[in-house]
Write a protein that holds these residues in place. Structure first.
Motif, PDB file in Angstrom:
ATOM      1  N   MET A 174     -16.579  -2.031   4.145  1.00 42.14           N
ATOM      2  CA  MET A 174     -16.036  -2.744   2.988  1.00 42.14           C
ATOM      3  C   MET A 174     -14.635  -2.227   2.684  1.00 42.14           C
ATOM      4  O   MET A 174     -14.398  -1.021   2.725  1.00 42.14           O
ATOM      5  N   ARG A 175     -13.720  -3.185   2.401  1.00 45.79           N
ATOM      6  CA  ARG A 175     -12.358  -2.788   2.026  1.00 45.79           C
ATOM      7  C   ARG A 175     -11.926  -3.621   0.830  1.00 45.79           C
ATOM      8  O   ARG A 175     -12.443  -4.733   0.625  1.00 45.79           O
ATOM      9  N   LEU A 176     -10.968  -3.123   0.074  1.00 44.32           N
ATOM     10  CA  LEU A 176     -10.293  -3.925  -0.942  1.00 44.32           C
ATOM     11  C   LEU A 176      -8.926  -4.288  -0.394  1.00 44.32           C
ATOM     12  O   LEU A 176      -8.301  -3.483   0.304  1.00 44.32           O
ATOM     13  N   ALA A 177      -8.437  -5.489  -0.736  1.00 45.29           N
ATOM     14  CA  ALA A 177      -7.068  -5.868  -0.384  1.00 45.29           C
ATOM     15  C   ALA A 177      -6.373  -6.331  -1.655  1.00 45.29           C
ATOM     16  O   ALA A 177      -6.904  -7.177  -2.378  1.00 45.29           O
ATOM     17  N   LEU A 178      -5.200  -5.757  -1.912  1.00 46.50           N
ATOM     18  CA  LEU A 178      -4.425  -6.139  -3.098  1.00 46.50           C
ATOM     19  C   LEU A 178      -3.269  -7.015  -2.644  1.00 46.50           C
ATOM     20  O   LEU A 178      -2.388  -6.553  -1.903  1.00 46.50           O
ATOM     21  N   TYR A 179      -3.310  -8.279  -3.056  1.00 49.70           N
ATOM     22  CA  TYR A 179      -2.265  -9.212  -2.645  1.00 49.70           C
ATOM     23  C   TYR A 179      -1.057  -9.091  -3.581  1.00 49.70           C
ATOM     24  O   TYR A 179      -1.153  -9.427  -4.772  1.00 49.70           O
ATOM     25  N   GLN A 180       0.034  -8.574  -3.055  1.00 52.34           N
ATOM     26  CA  GLN A 180       1.297  -8.451  -3.793  1.00 52.34           C
ATOM     27  C   GLN A 180       1.088  -8.004  -5.240  1.00 52.34           C
ATOM     28  O   GLN A 180       1.472  -8.715  -6.183  1.00 52.34           O
ATOM     29  N   PRO A 181       0.467  -6.852  -5.439  1.00 52.09           N
ATOM     30  CA  PRO A 181       0.181  -6.404  -6.812  1.00 52.09           C
ATOM     31  C   PRO A 181       1.471  -6.250  -7.609  1.00 52.09           C
ATOM     32  O   PRO A 181       2.498  -5.858  -7.056  1.00 52.09           O
TER      33      PRO A 181
ATOM     34  N   CYS B  91     -13.232   6.700  -5.233  1.00 53.59           N
ATOM     35  CA  CYS B  91     -14.539   7.169  -5.708  1.00 53.59           C
ATOM     36  C   CYS B  91     -15.689   6.520  -4.951  1.00 53.59           C
ATOM     37  O   CYS B  91     -16.734   7.148  -4.732  1.00 53.59           O
ATOM     38  N   LEU B  92     -15.511   5.257  -4.561  1.00 51.07           N
ATOM     39  CA  LEU B  92     -16.607   4.545  -3.901  1.00 51.07           C
ATOM     40  C   LEU B  92     -16.486   4.569  -2.378  1.00 51.07           C
ATOM     41  O   LEU B  92     -17.334   4.026  -1.670  1.00 51.07           O
ATOM     42  N   GLY B  93     -15.415   5.179  -1.884  1.00 50.36           N
ATOM     43  CA  GLY B  93     -15.303   5.385  -0.444  1.00 50.36           C
ATOM     44  C   GLY B  93     -14.941   4.139   0.340  1.00 50.36           C
ATOM     45  O   GLY B  93     -15.449   3.926   1.441  1.00 50.36           O
ATOM     46  N   VAL B  94     -14.055   3.298  -0.227  1.00 46.43           N
ATOM     47  CA  VAL B  94     -13.601   2.132   0.536  1.00 46.43           C
ATOM     48  C   VAL B  94     -12.086   2.233   0.738  1.00 46.43           C
ATOM     49  O   VAL B  94     -11.379   2.797  -0.099  1.00 46.43           O
ATOM     50  N   ALA B  95     -11.607   1.687   1.839  1.00 49.88           N
ATOM     51  CA  ALA B  95     -10.172   1.694   2.130  1.00 49.88           C
ATOM     52  C   ALA B  95      -9.495   0.536   1.387  1.00 49.88           C
ATOM     53  O   ALA B  95     -10.158  -0.414   0.961  1.00 49.88           O
ATOM     54  N   VAL B  96      -8.175   0.639   1.259  1.00 52.21           N
ATOM     55  CA  VAL B  96      -7.416  -0.388   0.530  1.00 52.21           C
ATOM     56  C   VAL B  96      -6.258  -0.890   1.388  1.00 52.21           C
ATOM     57  O   VAL B  96      -5.475  -0.085   1.910  1.00 52.21           O
ATOM     58  N   ASP B  97      -6.157  -2.212   1.496  1.00 55.90           N
ATOM     59  CA  ASP B  97      -4.990  -2.839   2.107  1.00 55.90           C
ATOM     60  C   ASP B  97      -4.061  -3.290   0.985  1.00 55.90           C
ATOM     61  O   ASP B  97      -4.517  -3.924   0.024  1.00 55.90           O
TER      62      ASP B  97
ATOM     63  N   ILE C 180      -5.083   4.143   2.543  1.00 54.26           N
ATOM     64  CA  ILE C 180      -4.276   2.980   2.161  1.00 54.26           C
ATOM     65  C   ILE C 180      -3.555   2.467   3.404  1.00 54.26           C
ATOM     66  O   ILE C 180      -2.929   3.243   4.119  1.00 54.26           O
ATOM     67  N   VAL C 181      -3.661   1.162   3.650  1.00 53.96           N
ATOM     68  CA  VAL C 181      -2.907   0.539   4.744  1.00 53.96           C
ATOM     69  C   VAL C 181      -1.981  -0.500   4.126  1.00 53.96           C
ATOM     70  O   VAL C 181      -2.433  -1.398   3.413  1.00 53.96           O
ATOM     71  N   ARG C 182      -0.686  -0.341   4.369  1.00 49.84           N
ATOM     72  CA  ARG C 182       0.298  -1.282   3.822  1.00 49.84           C
ATOM     73  C   ARG C 182       0.652  -2.311   4.881  1.00 49.84           C
ATOM     74  O   ARG C 182       0.806  -1.955   6.058  1.00 49.84           O
TER      75      ARG C 182
END
Ligand SMILES: C[S@@+](CC[C@H](N)C(=O)[O-])C[C@H]1O[C@@H](n2cnc3c(N)ncnc32)[C@H](O)[C@@H]1O
Length: 157
Positions: free
Chosen positions: A1-8, A23-29, A56-58
């Motif tokens: 599971m990952r989160l992706a933030l679109y142009q925050p 805290c929940l152990g997921v990566a973020v794009d 974090i992956v940009r």
């Protein structure tokens, strides 16, 4: 599971989501351009002390993000007020990428169309939307519950 933030575009919301992910152990794009600097240095300067605990992956663009996502064979699950499926009725998969739109404008139609699944957190009809970090926390919690993806419990330090 990952989160992706679109142009925050609001750093405090991105910080909240990064802490949630840590805290929940997921990566973020993070899909750029963002409305503020998204370097590690900038996050540290803003006091994000959970930075060392989150991957974090940009991505320089949505196209670059899509290339990486499709190569990984992961579904794109968009959280959107225009979602067709309530998050409690969605069947999440362990390798899903949960995307959140930008605070000011959500995502463009092309991104909406690229999603494999569009999920809504139902709210009262007369109100516009949730805060992006709150929407992310609600949906990520359900996605991890369904896929047994929560970290194991431990005593607080
Ligand atoms: C403040 S909202 C964006 C509002 C924007 N004006 C729009 O029309 O999309 C920021 C992001 O939070 C998420 N979000 C907010 N409320 C939501 C809800 N009820 N269901 C699903 N996602 C939501 C979505 O990812 C959205 O793009």
């Amino acid at each position: 599971m990952r989160l992706a933030l679109y142009q925050p575009d609001i750093p405090q919301n991105a910080g909240t989501l990064l802490r949630l992910a840590a805290c929940l152990g997921v990566a973020v794009d993070i899909i750029e351009p963002a409305g503020f600097p998204v370097s590690d240095r900038a996050f540290r300067r803003a006091g994000l002390d959970y930075l060392d605990h989150v991957e974090i992956v940009r991505h320089v663009s949505f196209a670059a993000f899509e290339q990486a996502r499709q190569a990984a064979g992961a579904r794109l699950v968009l959280l959107t007020t225009r979602g067709a499926v309530a998050y409690v009725d969605a069947a999440f998969r362990a390798d899903d990428v949960l995307m959140l739109g930008r605070e000011s404008a959500g995502v463009p139609d092309a991104v909406h169309a690229a999603a494999d699944l569009r999920v809504v957190v139902p709210i009262r009809a007369e109100l516009r939307s949730l805060n992006v970090a709150v929407a992310g926390a609600i949906a990520l919690g359900e996605a991890l519950r369904q896929t047994a993806g929560f970290p194991s419990r431990r005593s607080p330090p």
